[in-house]
Design an enzyme around this catalytic site. Sequence first.
Site, mmCIF file in Angstrom:
data_model
loop_
_atom_site.group_PDB
_atom_site.id
_atom_site.type_symbol
_atom_site.label_atom_id
_atom_site.label_comp_id
_atom_site.label_asym_id
_atom_site.label_seq_id
_atom_site.Cartn_x
_atom_site.Cartn_y
_atom_site.Cartn_z
ATOM 1 N N GLY A 193 18.280 -10.468 8.532
ATOM 2 C CA GLY A 193 18.006 -10.765 9.950
ATOM 3 C C GLY A 193 17.936 -9.479 10.768
ATOM 4 O O GLY A 193 18.790 -8.610 10.634
ATOM 5 N N ASP A 195 15.888 -7.007 10.453
ATOM 6 C CA ASP A 195 15.337 -5.829 9.766
ATOM 7 C C ASP A 195 13.838 -5.685 10.029
ATOM 8 O O ASP A 195 13.114 -6.666 10.184
ATOM 9 C CB ASP A 195 15.584 -5.917 8.251
ATOM 10 C CG ASP A 195 17.075 -5.868 7.939
ATOM 11 O OD1 ASP A 195 17.873 -5.709 8.894
ATOM 12 O OD2 ASP A 195 17.443 -5.987 6.754
ATOM 13 N N GLU A 221 7.574 -4.377 16.357
ATOM 14 C CA GLU A 221 8.475 -4.943 15.334
ATOM 15 C C GLU A 221 9.885 -5.118 15.877
ATOM 16 O O GLU A 221 10.558 -6.112 15.575
ATOM 17 C CB GLU A 221 8.471 -4.074 14.075
ATOM 18 C CG GLU A 221 7.118 -4.018 13.361
ATOM 19 C CD GLU A 221 6.476 -5.385 13.109
ATOM 20 O OE1 GLU A 221 7.202 -6.361 12.831
ATOM 21 O OE2 GLU A 221 5.229 -5.476 13.203
HETATM 22 ZN ZN LIG Z 1 4.468 -9.190 15.099
#
Ligand SMILES: [Zn+2]
Length: 515
Positions: A193, A195, A221
């Site tokens: 979770g 990462d 991200e």
């Molecule tokens: Zn995305």
Amino acid sequence: MSSRLILLALWSFCMVTCCLAQNSTVETEEEAMAYLNKYGYLDMTGGMPNTEERRRALEYFQRFANITMTGVLDDETLVMMNTPRCGMVDMNSPADMMRKKRYALGSRWSKTELTYKIINRTPDLPADEVDRIITESIEKWADVSRLTFTLVTSGDADILISFAAGSHGDDGPFDGPGGVLAHAYYPSSNAIGGDAHFDEDEDYTDASSRGINMEWVAVHEFGHSLGLGHSQIEGAVMYPYYTGYVPNFQLNSDDIAGIQAHYGENVGEPEDTPPTPVDKCMTSITMATRTLDGSTYLGNATHLYRRLTDGSIPDGYPKVIGVEFPGLPTALDAALFYPPNGKTYFFKGSQYWRFRNQRMDRGFPRPLSDWRGLPNDISSAFIWSRNGQIYFTKGDEYYRYYPGYGVLSYYPQPLSQWDGLPSDGVDAAFQWTNARTYFFKGSEYYRFNDRAVTVDQGYPINTATAWLGCDSDQLVVGPTSSPTTSPAAGDAVVLAPSMVAVLFSTIAAVFYSFQ
Ligand SMILES: [Zn+2]
Ligand SMILES: *[C@@H]1O[C@H](CO)[C@@H](O)[C@H](O)[C@H]1NC(C)=O
Ligand SMILES: *[C@@H]1O[C@H](CO)[C@@H](O)[C@H](O)[C@H]1NC(C)=O
Ligand SMILES: *[C@@H]1O[C@H](CO)[C@@H](O)[C@H](O)[C@H]1NC(C)=O
Ligand SMILES: [Zn+2]
């Protein structure tokens, strides 16, 4: 060489480059269906979709991608499917398909103090550059939320950051150059979770339009690592498609709204409690300006009010400066609305930002040296209604600025020439929609009489009462639509041409393009 040989050489070159990228390309109807399945537009667990399911999935995809909704696999759709992107799904559920065009939310961390750890680095950039980009990227989310991040080098961390090519131990193998650039896991108590994994087959770059901008991918991200899904807003960092390098790239208001929906806004309080509502009434105003859409803004170092043309203040204000004007820092020195081009300028230290309404223009901030002769750390900026020219104050002095020329040579002059203003300086100033010039200092403001060249009788007046509709004694919100003392009321016109000569002065210069 015969033309046939040249063609052959070109063809074999093409074969090599095409084959390298082939793994991530979508060309056939079947590859397109696999793509739609992978990103959540289609559920193929029950087998191949029928014609109707295919059409609907294509339409959902086209709607999300903001291209023509034809329901068929046309060229525009293929181009979109072959654009480099994040490997996470766009649609978490069928209900997602019809959601409003904005941010999406996944799970959230139940704490606001998070740790991150860099497991390995890409060789594309120097190691310290990689570390800097990662830290700056994650901090972008801390700047606008209650989250804080600590980099750790040993032990476990909430967010583990790594670079890998192809299969790398989870169920999302990477696909070589292009195609999927990276993916990350939503917050959870599972080991994985939070990462973030970056496809090492990409060529990561910094501050360049060549290759893949690592900062953009990292900010995107980390958005997933914090529980944000994909946004349909093209300018948002949570848009799933890589949109290329943008200098001075900033979070979009949609990204900020998303992260604040999960964690509240950054109110500078360290403890882990739900966001507290801000105190409604500002006691002192240090920034005043307008925007082309007719709004008036009054703010302090961190928050601002928006006052509409009818005098009302919409719900949700005061707001954090960067939420209303994405890309702006806090603690601004001054702001200036310049009617000839409809732009609003913000000043801080040795930089300035240019906005059209609530949207920053490309290429900002820029150095204040664009404004020839202007010192850093100014106090206020305004157009003086009497002559339509630009003035700046800094402490107890003022400057007159001529577009295309710069600060006129006999400035600065003492602010005490402006009869009735506090001689030690003002915090903010502007020309309001009634063409009058207002000056703000501490909790009070002054209205300047441009003809008499002195402050109007009866000023200063409490700012919160007149402008923010607040009761000055108790500082609670009153009827904002009809403030007891309207800033526009009263218009004593007394002619006293005392020091007009200093404030005016003819100058032979032509207008060049304005910054
Ligand atoms: Zn995305
Ligand atoms: C694409 O590449 C990945 C790893 O590089 C590999 O596991 C996968 O089988 C390839 N897929 C196709 C369709 O060739
Ligand atoms: C969709 O595309 C149009 C035209 O390119 C653009 O103006 C609009 O902002 C886009 N919508 C979103 C939600 O990004
Ligand atoms: C700015 O005003 C808001 C709203 O009244 C208040 O919560 C905040 O503490 C003020 N910030 C500063 C730096 O005074
Ligand atoms: Zn992975």
